[in-house]
Motif scaffolding. Sequence first.
Motif, PDB file in Angstrom:
ATOM      1  N   THR A   1       0.811  -1.222   0.000  1.00  0.00           N
ATOM      2  CA  THR A   1       0.000   0.000   0.000  1.00  0.00           C
ATOM      3  C   THR A   1       0.844   1.272   0.000  1.00  0.00           C
ATOM      4  N   HIS A   2       1.960   1.271   0.712  1.00  0.00           N
ATOM      5  CA  HIS A   2       2.771   2.473   0.848  1.00  0.00           C
ATOM      6  C   HIS A   2       4.011   2.447  -0.057  1.00  0.00           C
ATOM      7  N   GLU A   3       4.633   1.294  -0.154  1.00  0.00           N
ATOM      8  CA  GLU A   3       5.854   1.181  -0.956  1.00  0.00           C
ATOM      9  C   GLU A   3       5.576   0.759  -2.392  1.00  0.00           C
ATOM     10  N   ARG A   4       4.367   0.285  -2.647  1.00  0.00           N
ATOM     11  CA  ARG A   4       3.903  -0.061  -4.001  1.00  0.00           C
ATOM     12  C   ARG A   4       4.797  -1.102  -4.672  1.00  0.00           C
ATOM     13  N   ARG A   5       5.120  -2.136  -3.932  1.00  0.00           N
ATOM     14  CA  ARG A   5       5.922  -3.233  -4.471  1.00  0.00           C
ATOM     15  C   ARG A   5       5.085  -4.515  -4.426  1.00  0.00           C
ATOM     16  N   LEU A   6       4.814  -5.073  -5.599  1.00  0.00           N
ATOM     17  CA  LEU A   6       3.974  -6.260  -5.714  1.00  0.00           C
ATOM     18  C   LEU A   6       4.756  -7.433  -6.301  1.00  0.00           C
TER      19      LEU A   6
ATOM     20  N   LEU B   1      -7.816  -5.459   4.923  1.00  0.00           N
ATOM     21  CA  LEU B   1      -7.947  -4.010   4.836  1.00  0.00           C
ATOM     22  C   LEU B   1      -6.711  -3.387   4.204  1.00  0.00           C
ATOM     23  N   MET B   2      -6.911  -2.643   3.114  1.00  0.00           N
ATOM     24  CA  MET B   2      -5.832  -1.897   2.472  1.00  0.00           C
ATOM     25  C   MET B   2      -5.876  -0.459   2.999  1.00  0.00           C
ATOM     26  N   THR B   3      -4.908  -0.070   3.815  1.00  0.00           N
ATOM     27  CA  THR B   3      -4.880   1.291   4.366  1.00  0.00           C
ATOM     28  C   THR B   3      -3.898   2.138   3.563  1.00  0.00           C
TER      29      THR B   3
ATOM     30  N   VAL C   1     -11.040  -4.512   1.436  1.00  0.00           N
ATOM     31  CA  VAL C   1     -11.635  -3.230   1.793  1.00  0.00           C
ATOM     32  C   VAL C   1     -10.535  -2.187   1.710  1.00  0.00           C
ATOM     33  N   ALA C   2     -10.852  -0.997   1.185  1.00  0.00           N
ATOM     34  CA  ALA C   2      -9.864   0.070   1.034  1.00  0.00           C
ATOM     35  C   ALA C   2     -10.174   1.228   1.969  1.00  0.00           C
ATOM     36  N   GLU C   3      -9.165   1.632   2.738  1.00  0.00           N
ATOM     37  CA  GLU C   3      -9.256   2.879   3.499  1.00  0.00           C
ATOM     38  C   GLU C   3      -8.540   3.957   2.695  1.00  0.00           C
ATOM     39  N   LEU C   4      -9.298   4.946   2.259  1.00  0.00           N
ATOM     40  CA  LEU C   4      -8.800   6.005   1.380  1.00  0.00           C
ATOM     41  C   LEU C   4      -9.007   7.340   2.097  1.00  0.00           C
TER      42      LEU C   4
END
Length: 297
Positions: A95-100, A125-127, A155-158
């Motif tokens: 979510t923060h570093e965007r490494r998949l 939960l994706m925060t 679920v996304a916390e945006l």
Amino acid sequence: MTQYSLDPVSLLPASTPVLVGPSGWNFPHWEGVIYPAGRRKGFHALEFIAERFDTVEIPASFESYPRPEVVKYWLDKSACNPRFQFVARLHRQFTHERRLDVPSVEAFCAALRPLRRAGKLGAVLMTFPWSFRFTQENRDYLIEVRRTFAEFPLVAELRHESWACPEAIGTLIDHRVGFANIDQPEHVRAMGPTAHLTSAIGYTRLHGKQRPDWYVDFDERLPSRGPGYRYSVAELDQWQVRVQDVAAFADRSFVFFTNDAGGQSFWNALAMKQRFALPKRQPVRTEGPLLRHLAMA
């Protein structure tokens, strides 16, 4: 101050329409405040929580991949409540570093599969940080994360208000990603209170108002200190109505409090849970356009 019984039997009605709990349980600052001082032999914090609530968030999965023996421990200590559900937070790498990268994705999924197989994983939960605004690039990345973790209910916390626009909401509906309705400290273009439902999962997450450096992308590592923010009765009233609006159309709904400083998340979660355990509740309002859309879908 309102007092609540801590008798676990009295806190577990036969059924509840909404699962309410605190975000996390392993807090040293709860000793002597929520947990018994000195931690008697045989005491386990998770078991204490599972006796009193039907759900809990796992904050630790945001920082590290749970080990199989730890997951088994969680299942054992929550077995006292057959209705108990965990919600895991997606690791910050995604979510923060965007490494998949494939090895990391597989390792994280493998860590959660025992919970899913046991029927105890309510959601993942994706925060996302406040800096994650609704742009074409970020929209595409959210969809990529959804496809990467397709085996889990997401679920996304945006936190940025740009995600409240119809196009952003439509993206979540199209890809069956739940919307985390949040309460957060005030900030420029912060997402305000909402009652959105974009998948089968209703979700509400209440952070309180006193969180220093809340909008720093890596603020999740800051320790919780001081007396903390406690939601008032009036504030809980307002959020109860929003939760009911969502729960009216959701297959299942979750409410979590993250204001753990001073044990406030425990007390607020307990107060909210008892509201939904009452035999008579306030009428549910269903005039929201998004909810109408989902009801007719």
